[in-house]
Design a protein around this motif. Structure first.
Motif, PDB file in Angstrom:
ATOM      1  N   TYR A  27     -16.368  33.724  46.011  1.00 41.76           N
ATOM      2  CA  TYR A  27     -15.078  33.912  46.723  1.00 41.76           C
ATOM      3  C   TYR A  27     -13.768  33.591  45.949  1.00 41.76           C
ATOM      4  O   TYR A  27     -12.916  34.572  46.130  1.00 41.76           O
ATOM      5  CB  TYR A  27     -15.106  32.870  47.887  1.00 41.76           C
ATOM      6  CG  TYR A  27     -13.660  33.420  48.578  1.00 41.76           C
ATOM      7  CD1 TYR A  27     -13.561  34.367  49.513  1.00 41.76           C
ATOM      8  CD2 TYR A  27     -12.751  32.439  48.654  1.00 41.76           C
ATOM      9  CE1 TYR A  27     -12.435  34.501  50.273  1.00 41.76           C
ATOM     10  CE2 TYR A  27     -11.754  32.341  49.388  1.00 41.76           C
ATOM     11  CZ  TYR A  27     -11.290  33.716  50.199  1.00 41.76           C
ATOM     12  OH  TYR A  27     -10.393  33.747  51.032  1.00 41.76           O
ATOM     13  N   PRO A  28     -13.535  32.665  45.071  1.00 43.59           N
ATOM     14  CA  PRO A  28     -12.351  32.696  44.488  1.00 43.59           C
ATOM     15  C   PRO A  28     -11.931  34.117  43.607  1.00 43.59           C
ATOM     16  O   PRO A  28     -10.688  34.432  43.548  1.00 43.59           O
ATOM     17  CB  PRO A  28     -12.330  31.544  43.338  1.00 43.59           C
ATOM     18  CG  PRO A  28     -13.484  30.632  44.172  1.00 43.59           C
ATOM     19  CD  PRO A  28     -14.435  31.352  44.710  1.00 43.59           C
ATOM     20  N   PHE A  29     -13.052  34.491  42.695  1.00 44.95           N
ATOM     21  CA  PHE A  29     -12.780  35.552  42.076  1.00 44.95           C
ATOM     22  C   PHE A  29     -12.442  36.975  42.930  1.00 44.95           C
ATOM     23  O   PHE A  29     -11.575  37.746  42.705  1.00 44.95           O
ATOM     24  CB  PHE A  29     -13.887  35.989  41.194  1.00 44.95           C
ATOM     25  CG  PHE A  29     -13.797  37.165  40.226  1.00 44.95           C
ATOM     26  CD1 PHE A  29     -13.279  37.200  38.979  1.00 44.95           C
ATOM     27  CD2 PHE A  29     -14.726  38.520  40.722  1.00 44.95           C
ATOM     28  CE1 PHE A  29     -12.999  38.331  38.471  1.00 44.95           C
ATOM     29  CE2 PHE A  29     -14.416  39.551  40.027  1.00 44.95           C
ATOM     30  CZ  PHE A  29     -13.723  39.574  38.724  1.00 44.95           C
ATOM     31  N   VAL A  34      -8.655  40.674  45.478  1.00 45.26           N
ATOM     32  CA  VAL A  34      -8.034  41.273  46.637  1.00 45.26           C
ATOM     33  C   VAL A  34      -6.421  41.042  46.694  1.00 45.26           C
ATOM     34  O   VAL A  34      -5.495  42.153  47.006  1.00 45.26           O
ATOM     35  CB  VAL A  34      -8.465  40.474  48.045  1.00 45.26           C
ATOM     36  CG1 VAL A  34      -7.542  40.862  49.219  1.00 45.26           C
ATOM     37  CG2 VAL A  34     -10.018  40.789  48.314  1.00 45.26           C
ATOM     38  N   ILE A  35      -6.078  39.814  46.326  1.00 45.04           N
ATOM     39  CA  ILE A  35      -4.613  39.771  46.038  1.00 45.04           C
ATOM     40  C   ILE A  35      -3.989  40.610  44.987  1.00 45.04           C
ATOM     41  O   ILE A  35      -2.796  41.086  45.172  1.00 45.04           O
ATOM     42  CB  ILE A  35      -4.314  38.258  45.419  1.00 45.04           C
ATOM     43  CG1 ILE A  35      -4.738  37.346  46.784  1.00 45.04           C
ATOM     44  CG2 ILE A  35      -2.691  38.012  45.084  1.00 45.04           C
ATOM     45  CD1 ILE A  35      -4.493  35.946  46.751  1.00 45.04           C
ATOM     46  N   GLY A  40       2.624  42.619  46.725  1.00 41.28           N
ATOM     47  CA  GLY A  40       3.102  41.166  46.571  1.00 41.28           C
ATOM     48  C   GLY A  40       4.038  40.681  47.817  1.00 41.28           C
ATOM     49  O   GLY A  40       3.824  39.666  48.082  1.00 41.28           O
ATOM     50  N   SER A  41       4.714  41.449  48.234  1.00 43.90           N
ATOM     51  CA  SER A  41       5.547  41.171  49.543  1.00 43.90           C
ATOM     52  C   SER A  41       4.693  40.589  50.546  1.00 43.90           C
ATOM     53  O   SER A  41       4.884  39.955  51.215  1.00 43.90           O
ATOM     54  CB  SER A  41       6.659  42.271  49.619  1.00 43.90           C
ATOM     55  OG  SER A  41       5.991  43.346  50.152  1.00 43.90           O
ATOM     56  N   ASP A  42       3.604  41.663  50.756  1.00 45.03           N
ATOM     57  CA  ASP A  42       2.783  41.120  51.976  1.00 45.03           C
ATOM     58  C   ASP A  42       1.956  39.830  51.859  1.00 45.03           C
ATOM     59  O   ASP A  42       1.774  39.133  52.472  1.00 45.03           O
ATOM     60  CB  ASP A  42       1.960  42.413  52.265  1.00 45.03           C
ATOM     61  CG  ASP A  42       1.035  42.101  53.667  1.00 45.03           C
ATOM     62  OD1 ASP A  42       1.334  42.276  54.549  1.00 45.03           O
ATOM     63  OD2 ASP A  42      -0.209  41.863  53.339  1.00 45.03           O
ATOM     64  N   THR A  43       1.580  39.747  50.332  1.00 46.70           N
ATOM     65  CA  THR A  43       0.823  38.794  50.171  1.00 46.70           C
ATOM     66  C   THR A  43       1.540  37.348  50.294  1.00 46.70           C
ATOM     67  O   THR A  43       1.150  36.239  50.606  1.00 46.70           O
ATOM     68  CB  THR A  43       0.359  38.561  48.834  1.00 46.70           C
ATOM     69  OG1 THR A  43      -0.465  39.801  48.314  1.00 46.70           O
ATOM     70  CG2 THR A  43      -0.417  37.281  48.214  1.00 46.70           C
ATOM     71  N   TRP A  51      -9.870  41.029  52.373  1.00 48.63           N
ATOM     72  CA  TRP A  51      -9.478  42.364  52.426  1.00 48.63           C
ATOM     73  C   TRP A  51      -8.096  42.624  52.233  1.00 48.63           C
ATOM     74  O   TRP A  51      -7.076  41.900  52.588  1.00 48.63           O
ATOM     75  CB  TRP A  51     -10.064  43.490  53.665  1.00 48.63           C
ATOM     76  CG  TRP A  51     -11.570  43.244  53.889  1.00 48.63           C
ATOM     77  CD1 TRP A  51     -11.882  42.459  54.904  1.00 48.63           C
ATOM     78  CD2 TRP A  51     -12.343  43.735  53.062  1.00 48.63           C
ATOM     79  NE1 TRP A  51     -13.367  42.462  54.796  1.00 48.63           N
ATOM     80  CE2 TRP A  51     -13.712  43.329  53.956  1.00 48.63           C
ATOM     81  CE3 TRP A  51     -12.775  44.676  52.003  1.00 48.63           C
ATOM     82  CZ2 TRP A  51     -14.848  43.788  53.320  1.00 48.63           C
ATOM     83  CZ3 TRP A  51     -13.885  44.805  51.469  1.00 48.63           C
ATOM     84  CH2 TRP A  51     -15.188  44.640  52.285  1.00 48.63           C
ATOM     85  N   PRO A  52      -7.517  43.578  51.275  1.00 41.81           N
ATOM     86  CA  PRO A  52      -6.271  43.752  51.424  1.00 41.81           C
ATOM     87  C   PRO A  52      -5.610  44.445  52.636  1.00 41.81           C
ATOM     88  O   PRO A  52      -6.143  45.424  53.115  1.00 41.81           O
ATOM     89  CB  PRO A  52      -5.961  44.632  50.063  1.00 41.81           C
ATOM     90  CG  PRO A  52      -7.511  44.831  49.485  1.00 41.81           C
ATOM     91  CD  PRO A  52      -8.477  44.496  50.370  1.00 41.81           C
ATOM     92  N   ARG A  53      -4.454  43.852  53.016  1.00 35.65           N
ATOM     93  CA  ARG A  53      -3.729  44.473  54.055  1.00 35.65           C
ATOM     94  C   ARG A  53      -2.970  45.641  53.694  1.00 35.65           C
ATOM     95  O   ARG A  53      -2.712  46.592  54.614  1.00 35.65           O
ATOM     96  CB  ARG A  53      -2.884  43.102  54.827  1.00 35.65           C
ATOM     97  CG  ARG A  53      -3.692  42.217  55.510  1.00 35.65           C
ATOM     98  CD  ARG A  53      -2.565  41.427  56.456  1.00 35.65           C
ATOM     99  NE  ARG A  53      -1.504  40.804  55.601  1.00 35.65           N
ATOM    100  CZ  ARG A  53      -1.423  39.566  55.332  1.00 35.65           C
ATOM    101  NH1 ARG A  53      -2.425  38.702  55.862  1.00 35.65           N
ATOM    102  NH2 ARG A  53      -0.673  39.153  54.711  1.00 35.65           N
TER     103      ARG A  53
END
Length: 297
Positions: A27-29, A34-35, A40-43, A51-53
């Motif tokens: 999961y960390p990888f 995903v990030i 970046g502004s959404d992260t 999943w990426p938003r």
């Protein structure tokens, strides 16, 4: 064969444990990937899990436009190629000589090698030696000191001792010397152990950031892992990356979706991906090569 109820519970608990272990390690990888694919502004809002938003490749475009990262990537590739090839050749030749029982002083040399595995000179003597050899701020300081590995030599030697001597004697009848026998007979028969130790050596060179951080001052000679370590430890990471490249400044002005965290995760993925891609193709040599070199003898 039908399992008893208690055995079924035991087997089921083992599977549950293995699934949880897989999740914890993978999961960390996956989260970093995903990030890196998310804006970046959404992260920065948090809550990114599986999943990426806001899917985007802008983080990777920013990294690819940074000359320092690309230069570091190329230095790492050159270091892996040069370091792995030279280490396999010199360590293999050393092990081939040590596999000959008629070698004069063989036992004394072996004892000396074992001592170097237990006791190390330390960082300061190593620094002085490399400085006196003219290796400071030099690409070869990341390659030459690690050409010989005693542990790899022992594995090589044990493997070579299991090769039937008749095969080498037949090569000598055809006019081959020691070097000819090594490259024409021993090397082709030792592909599993060479592949295994070659992958171990390549992973070491790819992941090592400490050597360059001590001996390399020129930014253009630093490998990707050293740059990544600087990125992770610097509180002004974005400013450093942007100021080092004019094209990156222009790109950053056109987009506001790149942040420190997104660039950090993207750099981690770029630095990790080559080893992840190569490993499956050489994995089959692991058990065969290491077990042959370690169990016998």
């Amino acid at each position: 064969m039908k399992l008893a109820r208690s055995d079924k519970w035991f087997v089921g608990s083992i599977y549950i444990f293995l699934v949880l272990l897989l999740f914890v390690t993978f999961y960390p990888f996956w989260n970093a990937l995903v990030i890196s694919l998310n804006s970046g502004s959404d992260t920065a809002r948090g809550g990114i899990t599986f999943w990426p938003r806001d899917f985007t490749f802008e983080n990777y475009l920013f990294v690819m436009k940074n000359d320092a990262l690309l230069q570091g990537f190329m230095i790492s590739v050159l270091r892996v190629i040069a370091g792995t090839i030279l280490a396999l050749i010199f360590t293999g030749l050393f092990a081939y000589a040590m596999s000959k029982k008629h070698l004069i002083g063989r036992r004394a040399v072996m004892v000396y090698c074992i001592i170097t595995m237990v006791f190390s000179g330390g960082l300061i003597p190593s620094f002085i030696i490399n400085r006196n050899l003219g290796l400071m701020d030099n690409f070869w300081v990341m390659v030459i000191p690690s050409i010989i590995s005693v542990w790899n030599m022992i594995v090589f030697r044990t493997f070579f001792e299991e090769i039937p001597p008749e095969m080498e004697e037949s090569a000598k009848l055809d006019g081959c010397g020691y070097f000819g026998s090594f490259f024409r007979v021993i090397l082709p028969l030792s592909k599993p152990v060479f592949a295994t130790l070659g992958l171990f050596t390549a992973v070491y060179h790819w992941n090592d950031w400490f050597t360059a951080s001590i001996y390399i001052n020129t930014q253009s000679l630093k490998p990707i892992q050293t740059i990544l370590q600087q990125v992770l430890s610097s509180t002004v990471m974005m400013e450093t990356m942007v100021n080092s490249n004019a094209s990156a400044q222009e790109f950053l002005q056109r987009t506001r979706s790149v942040t420190n965290k997104s660039i950090t995760m993207t750099t981690m993925i770029v630095a990790t991906l080559p080893i992840v891609c190569v490993y499956p193709f050489l994995q089959k040599y692991f058990v065969k090569g290491v077990m042959i070199g370690a169990v016998k003898g």
